[in-house]
Design a protein around this motif. Structure first.
Motif, PDB file in Angstrom:
ATOM      1  N   ASP A   1       0.755  -1.089   0.017  1.00 33.47           N
ATOM      2  CA  ASP A   1      -0.037  -0.098  -0.052  1.00 33.47           C
ATOM      3  C   ASP A   1       0.770   1.183  -0.039  1.00 33.47           C
ATOM      4  OD1 ASP A   1      -2.394   1.246   0.251  1.00 33.47           O
ATOM      5  OD2 ASP A   1      -2.563   1.456   2.074  1.00 33.47           O
TER       6      ASP A   1
ATOM      7  N   SER B   1      -5.179   2.963   1.579  1.00 37.29           N
ATOM      8  CA  SER B   1      -6.157   2.063   1.847  1.00 37.29           C
ATOM      9  C   SER B   1      -6.558   2.258   3.259  1.00 37.29           C
ATOM     10  CB  SER B   1      -5.734   0.714   1.190  1.00 37.29           C
ATOM     11  OG  SER B   1      -5.082   0.649  -0.044  1.00 37.29           O
ATOM     12  N   VAL B   2      -7.806   1.378   3.336  1.00 34.16           N
ATOM     13  CA  VAL B   2      -8.601   1.139   4.780  1.00 34.16           C
ATOM     14  C   VAL B   2      -8.661  -0.240   4.967  1.00 34.16           C
ATOM     15  CG1 VAL B   2      -9.496   3.479   4.790  1.00 34.16           C
ATOM     16  CG2 VAL B   2     -10.663   1.318   3.820  1.00 34.16           C
ATOM     17  N   PRO B   3      -8.621  -0.560   6.198  1.00 34.64           N
ATOM     18  CA  PRO B   3      -8.694  -2.328   6.523  1.00 34.64           C
ATOM     19  C   PRO B   3      -9.692  -3.113   5.836  1.00 34.64           C
ATOM     20  CG  PRO B   3      -8.399  -0.806   8.619  1.00 34.64           C
ATOM     21  CD  PRO B   3      -8.736   0.175   7.519  1.00 34.64           C
TER      22      PRO B   3
ATOM     23  N   GLU C   1     -10.614  -2.705   2.720  1.00 36.45           N
ATOM     24  CA  GLU C   1     -10.158  -3.029   1.379  1.00 36.45           C
ATOM     25  C   GLU C   1      -8.892  -3.844   1.487  1.00 36.45           C
ATOM     26  OE1 GLU C   1     -10.855   1.468  -0.676  1.00 36.45           O
ATOM     27  OE2 GLU C   1      -9.100   1.469   0.882  1.00 36.45           O
ATOM     28  N   VAL C   2      -8.210  -3.708   2.394  1.00 37.04           N
ATOM     29  CA  VAL C   2      -6.926  -4.519   2.529  1.00 37.04           C
ATOM     30  C   VAL C   2      -6.970  -5.939   2.686  1.00 37.04           C
ATOM     31  CG1 VAL C   2      -4.656  -5.015   3.791  1.00 37.04           C
ATOM     32  CG2 VAL C   2      -5.282  -2.683   3.316  1.00 37.04           C
ATOM     33  N   SER C   3      -8.283  -6.025   3.781  1.00 47.28           N
ATOM     34  CA  SER C   3      -8.854  -7.463   4.123  1.00 47.28           C
ATOM     35  C   SER C   3      -9.309  -8.177   2.770  1.00 47.28           C
ATOM     36  CB  SER C   3      -9.601  -7.428   5.255  1.00 47.28           C
ATOM     37  OG  SER C   3     -10.066  -8.761   5.549  1.00 47.28           O
TER      38      SER C   3
ATOM     39  N   THR D   1       2.718  -1.869   4.287  1.00 45.98           N
ATOM     40  CA  THR D   1       1.663  -0.682   4.304  1.00 45.98           C
ATOM     41  C   THR D   1       2.454   0.512   4.813  1.00 45.98           C
ATOM     42  OG1 THR D   1       0.960  -1.230   6.634  1.00 45.98           O
ATOM     43  CG2 THR D   1      -0.266  -2.394   4.779  1.00 45.98           C
TER      44      THR D   1
ATOM     45  N   CYS E   1      -3.454   4.045   9.248  1.00 47.40           N
ATOM     46  CA  CYS E   1      -4.247   2.735   9.233  1.00 47.40           C
ATOM     47  C   CYS E   1      -3.038   1.811   8.840  1.00 47.40           C
ATOM     48  CB  CYS E   1      -5.146   2.500   8.101  1.00 47.40           C
ATOM     49  SG  CYS E   1      -6.747   3.527   8.620  1.00 47.40           S
TER      50      CYS E   1
ATOM     51  N   ASN F   1      -4.043  -2.075   9.072  1.00 46.60           N
ATOM     52  CA  ASN F   1      -4.009  -2.718   7.458  1.00 46.60           C
ATOM     53  C   ASN F   1      -2.961  -4.097   7.550  1.00 46.60           C
ATOM     54  OD1 ASN F   1      -5.853  -0.978   6.311  1.00 46.60           O
ATOM     55  ND2 ASN F   1      -4.297   0.365   5.447  1.00 46.60           N
ATOM     56  N   THR F   2      -1.883  -3.847   8.383  1.00 45.67           N
ATOM     57  CA  THR F   2      -0.952  -5.073   8.333  1.00 45.67           C
ATOM     58  C   THR F   2      -1.812  -6.228   9.277  1.00 45.67           C
ATOM     59  OG1 THR F   2       0.837  -3.710   8.187  1.00 45.67           O
ATOM     60  CG2 THR F   2       1.089  -5.847   9.202  1.00 45.67           C
TER      61      THR F   2
ATOM     62  N   ALA G   1      -4.622  -7.877   7.200  1.00 48.83           N
ATOM     63  CA  ALA G   1      -3.906  -8.559   6.174  1.00 48.83           C
ATOM     64  C   ALA G   1      -3.564  -9.961   6.573  1.00 48.83           C
ATOM     65  CB  ALA G   1      -2.643  -7.771   5.421  1.00 48.83           C
TER      66      ALA G   1
END
Length: 523
Positions: free
Chosen positions: A175, A180-182, A184-186, A206, A212, A216-217, A220
């Motif tokens: 990212d 990105s936000v969680p 979307e990442v998920s 990220t 985030c 986000n990590t 993921a």
């Protein structure tokens, strides 16, 4: 098992004001190794002479847990991988792992590399395949993956498949813009894991531009990523990279994933602060897990709860990450706060609380001045013994026509009925006063030689009064083992500094510190 990939030495150094010498980078690498990091991305071997020297030195170093990764990019357009100078340098280098960054987002293909989508896929496959053929393990960093996935998910997945089919052992979803936000990442990570199955490890990289990076990590990893990339303390370009110092303990302690192991996790605070020191960055006191305030308790109700059961106001045991619990003293404190700091009876604790409230009304603040607070308690219990009795001090600052500034301080004090008069020069009035005072009493109190002033902070309490405002001075001192704070408040900045200076030395001479220094064998 989660692979921990640290990019402090490359991506972290892209942050504003960040710079390390080659020797300092070696110290960071060994600190990361002691923490149990799996991969250390050392940088571009071909980018500049400093990086070339670093890789020459790293080739001769031995690491216990970490492997060194070299960073590079996919081949240039209209060329072959084996003729690309950057790829050839990676192939000839000592590092067992090479990380290649490549394009994933159509916007970058149009505006940056100016290649068509099919050529970009060939660039990825050719570059990865060349390094694999040279015996390298390859991590493919899919730059701007989440932006590319939003624009054209099918093509973004084709880029990853090209790297995986060419032999990459890991494809990392980047990212890069931190956009990105969680959710979307998920979703995107889950799609990649479902698409590639068990053929390749999926990683996550990220940035924190939307605040985030850590979240986000973590999502993921929940979606199937098994490598986390980030930097110590979140260093990095713009708003920084995902902070491994927050990610690793969260994965290890809260989410049940094995990363570096519980024993090494106990070194987290030490390593975090060491890297800050090497990078000349003041540690963030509010950083999760390792910040000075991470386990600091101020309100009386909170302190009472901690005294009964630490779980009432602490989400983990501070010792798990090598941190310490701190009980802050302020006008919000009750007797329990004082009792947690010192073994005193209720009447004494009440007197200390009243005195704290009185002094804080005048501008004192003992949260960051634990040394001054220890002295305040001793004054209320009758155990206080001053190092000296002051007769007078004087500081002279002179600026000459040639631009030179000279500072001189003279002190007159009494110690055990004997009068001492000393004069010293310094870089400023506080430095000169410090030198004069140490000259006067240093022989009588040898431990003073071990005490250094490590921080000096000044705050104006009433800005409306301008230069006539009350000034608060905070000093941090250290004897190499312990660090403590002291405070002075006055309308005169030199007087406030003197008060904080004397407190810092007297706190450093308390029996617990002097006794510890005496008991420590010399090296």
């Amino acid at each position: 098992m989660i692979t921990v990939y640290d990019t402090t030495l490359r991506d972290g150094m892209q942050g504003e004001g960040m710079s390390l010498s080659v020797e300092e980078k070696l110290r960071v690498a060994h600190a990361l190794d002691s923490l149990g990091v799996d991969l250390i991305e050392a940088g571009f071997p071909a980018s500049n002479p400093k990086e070339e020297e670093l890789f020459e030195l790293l080739a001769r170093e031995t690491f216990e847990t970490a492997e060194v990764a070299a960073f590079g990019a996919t081949r240039r357009r209209d060329s072959t991988a084996d003729s690309d100078p950057g790829l050839r340098l990676l192939a000839d280098g000592f590092t067992p792992v090479c990380t290649l960054v490549g394009k994933t987002w159509s916007l970058h293909l149009e505006k940056v590399t100016q290649v068509d989508p099919e050529e970009n896929l060939r660039m990825i496959a050719d570059s990865v395949g060349f390094l694999v053929a040279q015996g390298k393990r390859v991590v493919y960093d899919a730059e701007h993956f989440f932006d590319g996935f939003r624009a054209d998910a099918a093509y973004a997945l084709r880029c990853l498949r090209a790297a995986a089919e060419a032999g990459a052992e890991n494809v990392t979803l980047c990212d890069t813009n931190g956009s990105s936000v969680p959710a979307e990442v998920s979703e995107a990570t889950a799609a990649v894991v479902a698409e590639l199955g068990d053929s390749v490890q999926v990683g996550i990289h990220t940035h924190d531009d939307a605040g985030c990076g850590v979240a986000n990590t973590l999502v993921a990893v929940e979606a199937g990523a098994r490598m986390v990339q980030g930097t110590v303390n979140g260093y990095g370009e713009r708003c920084g990279n995902a902070n491994l110092v927050t990610i690793v303990p969260t994965l290890e302690l809260k989410m049940g994933y094995a990363c570096i192991g519980r024993e090494r996790l106990g070194r987290l605070t030490e390593v975090s602060h060491l890297v800050d020191e090497l990078c000349n960055v003041s540690p963030n006191p509010n950083q999760p897990y390792v910040g000075a305030n991470a386990f600091a308790h101020k309100g009386g109700m909170h302190v009472a709860g901690i005294n009964r059961d630490a779980r009432t106001f602490e989400h983990i045991d501070p010792a798990d990450v090598g941190a310490d619990r701190r009980v802050l003293v302020s006008e919000l404190s009750g007797k329990g706060t004082v009792s947690a700091r010192a073994d005193v009876d209720d009447d004494t604790a009440a007197r200390v609380v009243d005195r704290v409230k009185e002094l804080e009304h005048r501008g004192y603040q003992f949260e960051a001045a634990d040394g001054s607070f220890d002295l305040l308690i001793r004054k209320e219990t009758g155990d206080y013994e001053p190092l000296f009795r002051l007769e007078s001090w004087r500081a002279i600052v002179e600026k000459r026509a040639d631009g030179r500034v000279e500072t001189e301080a003279t002190i007159k004090i009494w110690v055990d009925g004997e009068r001492y008069v000393r004069t010293a020069e310094g870089n400023g009035p506080v430095h000169a006063l410090d030198r004069a005072l140490r000259a006067a009493i240093g022989e009588r109190y040898p431990h003073l030689r071990d005490i250094e002033l490590v921080n000096f902070k000044v705050r104006i309490l009433d800005e409306r009064k301008g230069t006539a405002a009350i000034t608060r001075v905070l000093l941090d001192a250290s004897d190499g083992t312990d660090t403590w704070g002291s405070i002075g408040v006055s309308e005169n900045i030199i007087e406030a500094s003197w008060e904080a200076l004397v407190d810092s030395l007297e706190a450093g001479m308390l029996p617990a510190r002097v006794g510890r220094a005496t008991a420590t064998p010399s090296s």
